[in-house]
Scaffold this active site. Structure first.
Site, PDB file in Angstrom:
ATOM      1  N   GLY A  94      -8.548  -6.098   2.670  1.00 18.15           N
ATOM      2  CA  GLY A  94      -9.310  -6.315   3.888  1.00 18.15           C
ATOM      3  C   GLY A  94      -8.719  -7.323   4.847  1.00 18.15           C
ATOM      4  NE  ARG A 119      -6.255  -3.607  -2.363  1.00 23.52           N
ATOM      5  CZ  ARG A 119      -7.245  -3.075  -1.628  1.00 23.52           C
ATOM      6  NH1 ARG A 119      -8.446  -2.933  -2.160  1.00 23.52           N
ATOM      7  NH2 ARG A 119      -7.053  -2.701  -0.399  1.00 23.52           N
ATOM      8  CG  HIS A 143      -8.623 -37.482 -25.911  1.00 22.58           C
ATOM      9  ND1 HIS A 143      -8.056 -38.250 -26.902  1.00 22.58           N
ATOM     10  CD2 HIS A 143      -8.163 -36.223 -26.098  1.00 22.58           C
ATOM     11  CE1 HIS A 143      -7.287 -37.481 -27.657  1.00 22.58           C
ATOM     12  NE2 HIS A 143      -7.334 -36.256 -27.185  1.00 22.58           N
ATOM     13  CB  THR A 197      -7.789   0.605   7.635  1.00 24.95           C
ATOM     14  OG1 THR A 197      -6.867   0.184   6.641  1.00 24.95           O
ATOM     15  CG2 THR A 197      -7.984   2.108   7.497  1.00 24.95           C
ATOM     16  CD  GLU A 220      -9.831   1.360  -0.311  1.00 23.93           C
ATOM     17  OE1 GLU A 220      -9.709   2.224   0.593  1.00 23.93           O
ATOM     18  OE2 GLU A 220      -9.634   0.150  -0.128  1.00 23.93           O
ATOM     19  CD  GLN A 252      -5.738   0.238  -0.320  1.00 28.00           C
ATOM     20  OE1 GLN A 252      -6.057   0.711   0.758  1.00 28.00           O
ATOM     21  NE2 GLN A 252      -5.707  -1.059  -0.541  1.00 28.00           N
ATOM     22  CE  LYS A 274      -3.810  -0.085   2.467  1.00 29.61           C
ATOM     23  NZ  LYS A 274      -3.460  -1.268   3.210  1.00 29.61           N
TER      24      LYS A 274
END
Length: 899
Positions: free
Chosen positions: A139, A318, A857, A143, A304, A316, A30
């Site tokens: 998560g 990611r 097959h 935080t 975010e 944020q 982060k």
């Protein structure tokens, strides 16, 4: 944003402006992303600083009990949730109670003072295993919002450190193969933003994977209301710079910051509850900002955000780790306005697992059509065939008869306006239509448009198959003779020629005619006998025990191995112990010490000489072959010892042959009493002779491919051994993580890149967790299709009928051949079956797979053994529990769960 060093002279506290995205080891995922974001033009990140992993290391070093607890956690049974929960709680307590050194505490409080002692802060965990391209850890750690004052910040920094050992974080790391001891925790402290609205932006659709479509979730106040599920968000779908869909939720609650610290839920005034949290213009602006962030990091992002009076703040970003990768476009496709459409090769080859780079690149080199890699899987670009109306119709027809889900997925894509494919200049409809079925290297899987054609080979002459087998064996013997004399660059020069011979054998016109003769006769019989006699899938019974099927012979021959072992109890007991032996592949040497052991070893070694090049997922050259890992066969042999009696192979084959003969006689008798019956019976007899002469050969070309692959592999591993001895590579299996071309370059240059190999290993681990779609677009949308049927009972699982009959029994859900432990009457339920699974078919009463088509097959061998089978059952291994009773309707194509 300020560019201030908060802790001059050491690396325990760094301003976000000092942090780069290559410093995840120091400030966590982060922190590294926020540092990078702070320098992206036009992106505003709240001021803050990072408490580095060095600080965490120093604090944990003052709590020696942490090491002891980590030892206990490493030794705990991963399935013992209670033990993991208790140890995690002890670790959190030990970390949180550890004393922060005075100089570190002074560095943190000094940083807070510089940003504003009376300000509110967000204190956020930032682990080194977090916000990775392969695992987001979203998560998993904690935080804390609206933390006021230096003392409170210090307390919450400790709490963030401790959250590295939440039960959910520990379990997530184990699921992703990350050692608890290798992870360190940094903490990000940022000035709080008190927003009017906040939420999450996905720069690609997280459900469909479409990279052109962005999704914005928005609510009032702090984002905790959305994250905690307190309210449903407004959802805006943005595509090509405009909002194309929106859902405005009733937002009755919001989370706001308290003046003295902490947060609280508040009720939204009724007149505002249905007001959008964003305007359309703001949603478009936010997505434009997200595209800039996505371009910086080079992959779709989960972002975010907060909105205040003066615009958006990013708190944020990611990677979105659940998206299936998109194939790199070929040069001529770059800039093409119409997206490409790709069909999965793995779904046709009955192997949807991720392949290592050497595996997929070797398959590319030896395939008959161009293939593109994504996520460790291979895809064929069918856009050119979809571009022409004639070839489009033929392709959809072939796909629909082979796998209805692929056809439905293609039609779903074609229904959209952006996939209104124009006719390509110079496209030859006849040529495209003729090639439409050849999506995979094994040729078409279902009859072309217009019904069953007249067969390509008109004479059911067994000498044709014998000639083809001899040709293949002669070519294989030459390869085995010559490849062993090559090494170094000369080996790769030789392999270039060998691959051309490989393709020549695979594309032998007579071979293709023989394959098509068996398939066309099957289609003819099913169509005509359905029309004349009302029989469904009539060819299934007529192909029982067809001669020359190398894959069904492989299963029968393993019954003969069991016959050599069954009379010797000490050998059976020894083999039962082998299954759990870490050195089980040495068991052949131990057999000779037992009464009857020499005969048992001879039987197994004879079997391996003929079939030892096979294995699960055998199209991937990097997979261990049976001759390399013979203990793989032990559970199958023991099942045969337990479930069958002596002479079972001969009896099974003869029973099938006689049943096919009786069915033939019955069909011909019934036809002769029909109008024009003699002509119909004569034509049917010719087709029956043809299908029995050529149906078995359908499996032989794949056997030839795998035989050649094993010789290639042995030669390449010999070369890898030389590279290890010369210090060029660390271990032989490193070559599996290089493409064929990269390996050749290493051999010629005598230099390798360990960092590339490490990245490839990490990427492969992430690819293993992904489920490949049947159809993939160049926009990244994964489309799997659906069955459009009204003949399936409520609650039943729809699939494709590939082998007639109905059977009820215990479901045995297997994901790994090594876990085979079957009882008479069991029904095998698995993701896919390639030829290596065929020995299991003899011991089960029915078959259900998630992947497959009429001529793959598993379907061919199920019909050969008279096994009721339904394939292409979406999520079968998750919807059917091991041990449940189920009923397989192999004639009508569905599965009932009975309880």
């Amino acid at each position: 944003m300020r560019d201030t060093r908060f802790d001059e002279g050491c690396e325990t506290v760094l301003g976000l402006g000092e942090v780069g995205e290559d410093q995840a080891g120091l400030v966590g995922g982060k922190g590294a992303h926020l540092g990078a974001l702070s320098r992206v033009d036009g992106v505003r990140v709240p001021d803050g600083f990072c408490v580095t992993t060095e600080a965490f290391r120093r604090v944990v070093a003052r709590a020696p009990e942490v090491d002891a607890l980590l030892d206990r956690l490493a030794g705990a049974d991963p399935d013992d949730r209670q033990a993991v929960r208790a140890l995690s709680a002890e670790l959190r307590r030990a970390v949180e109670e550890a004393v922060i050194p005075d100089d570190l505490a002074a560095g943190i409080t000094g940083a807070v003072a510089r940003l504003g002692e009376g300000a509110a802060y967000a204190v956020r965990s930032s682990a080194t295993a977090e916000d990775l391209p392969t695992a987001s850890f979203a998560g998993q750690q904690d935080t804390y919002l609206n933390v006021v004052g230096s003392a409170a910040v210090l307390r919450h920094v400790s709490r963030c450190w401790a959250s590295l050992f939440t039960e959910r974080a520990v379990i997530y790391r184990r699921r992703n193969g990350i050692d608890d001891r290798t992870v360190r925790m940094a903490v990000v402290v940022q000035r709080m933003v008190l927003p009017d609205a906040s939420g999450v932006l996905f720069t690609a659709d997280p459900v469909t994977g479409n990279r052109r479509t962005a999704t914005v979730d928005a609510g009032f106040g702090l984002g905790e209301a959305l994250v905690s599920g307190l309210v449903n968000p407004d959802v805006f779908t943005v595509r090509d710079g405009e909002v194309v869909a929106r859902t405005i939720a009733v937002k009755q609650r919001a989370v706001h910051a308290l003046p003295g610290g902490g947060t609280r839920e508040v009720e939204v005034e009724p007149r505002h509850q249905e007001r959008p949290a964003l305007t359309d213009a703001q949603a478009v602006e936010l997505v434009r900002l997200g595209r800039r962030i996505e371009a910086h990091f080079g992959c779709p992002q989960d972002i975010e955000w907060c909105l205040t009076d003066d615009g958006f703040r990013i708190v944020q970003s990611r990677p979105i780790t659940t998206l299936f990768p998109v194939p790199d476009p070929v040069p001529e496709a770059v800039g093409r306005r119409t997206p490409s459409v790709y069909v999965s090769v793995g779904h046709q080859q009955m192997m949807t697992d991720a392949m290592k780079p050497l595996g997929w690149s070797m398959w590319q080199r030896t395939a008959m059509v161009p293939m593109h890699e994504a996520g460790g899987r291979l895809f064929v670009d069918v856009s050119p065939r979809l571009a022409s109306p004639a070839s489009r119709a033929a392709l959809l027809d072939v796909m629909g008869k082979g796998d209805p889900l692929v056809r439905d997925a293609l039609e779903t894509v074609l229904e959209r306006s952006e996939f209104d494919l124009p006719v390509l200049p110079g496209a030859d409809d006849a040529e495209n239509a003729g090639r439409a079925g050849h999506v995979g290297p094994a040729g078409p899987a279902a009859p072309p448009a217009g019904g069953a054609p007249e067969p390509s080979v008109t004479e059911a002459d067994p000498a044709i198959v014998a000639e083809l087998v001899e040709r293949s064996e002669t070519s294989l013997a030459a390869l085995e003779r010559d490849i062993g004399t090559k090494s170094g660059p000369e080996l790769f020069d030789f392999l270039a020629e060998a691959f051309e011979e490989h393709k020549r054998v695979l594309s032998d016109p007579l071979s293709i005619r023989a394959i098509m003769a068996g398939m066309e006769a099957t289609w003819w019989l099913n169509e005509k006998l359905g029309e004349w006699l009302g029989e469904k899938n009539a060819a299934d019974a007529l192909t029982l025990s067809a001669p020359g099927n190398i894959t069904s012979e492989m299963g029968l021959d393993l019954l003969d191995v069991a016959d050599a072992i069954r009379p010797h109890p000490e050998v059976v007991a020894f083999l039962n112990d082998v299954q759990d032996d870490a050195h089980g592949d040495r068991f052949l040497d131990g057999l000779v010490k037992l009464p009857g052991g020499s005969a048992a070893r001879d039987a197994i070694e004879t079997y391996l000489r003929r079939y030892g090049m096979r294995c699960v997922a055998e199209i991937d050259i990097t997979r261990p072959r049976w001759s390399e890992h013979p203990a793989t066969l032990v559970p199958l042999i023991l099942d045969n010892v337990r479930n069958f009696g002596p002479g079972a192979a001969e009896r099974r084959f003869e029973q099938g042959r006689l049943r096919a003969l009786r069915t033939e006689q019955d069909v011909l008798t019934r036809l002769r009493v029909l109008p024009d019956g003699e002509r119909k019976a004569d034509a049917t007899k010719r087709m029956i002779d043809q299908v029995r002469a050529f149906a078995g050969y359908r499996e032989y070309p794949k056997y030839g491919i795998v035989c050649r692959y094993f010789l290639y592999k042995q030669a390449l591993l010999e070369e890898a051994g030389r590279l290890v001895r010369d210090g060029v590579l660390d271990e032989r299996e490193d070559v599996f993580h290089l493409t064929f071309q990269e390996l050749e370059d290493v051999v010629r240059s005598r230099r390798s890149d360990p960092r590339l190999i490490a990245r490839r290993k990490e990427a492969f681990r992430s690819y293993e967790a992904l489920t490949p779609p049947r159809v993939l677009t160049s926009d990244g949308e994964a489309v799997n299709g659906a069955y459009r049927r009204d003949d399936v009972p409520a609650g039943a699982l729809a699939g494709l009928a590939v082998s007639t009959g109905s059977v009820e029994g215990r479901a045995r859900v297997l994901l790994d051949l090594a876990d085979a432990e079957l009882e008479e009457g069991d029904i095998l339920v698995t993701r896919f079956t390639d030829p290596s699974w065929s020995p299991l078919f003899l011991g089960v009463a029915g078959l259900v797979t998630e992947v497959g088509g009429l001529m793959t097959h598993g379907a061919v061998i199920a019909r050969e053994y008279g096994l009721p089978a339904v394939v292409g059952v979406d999520r079968a291994t998750r919807l059917i529990r091991d041990g449940q009773r189920i009923r397989v309707h192999g004639t009508d194509g569905y599965v009932e769960i009975l309880g």
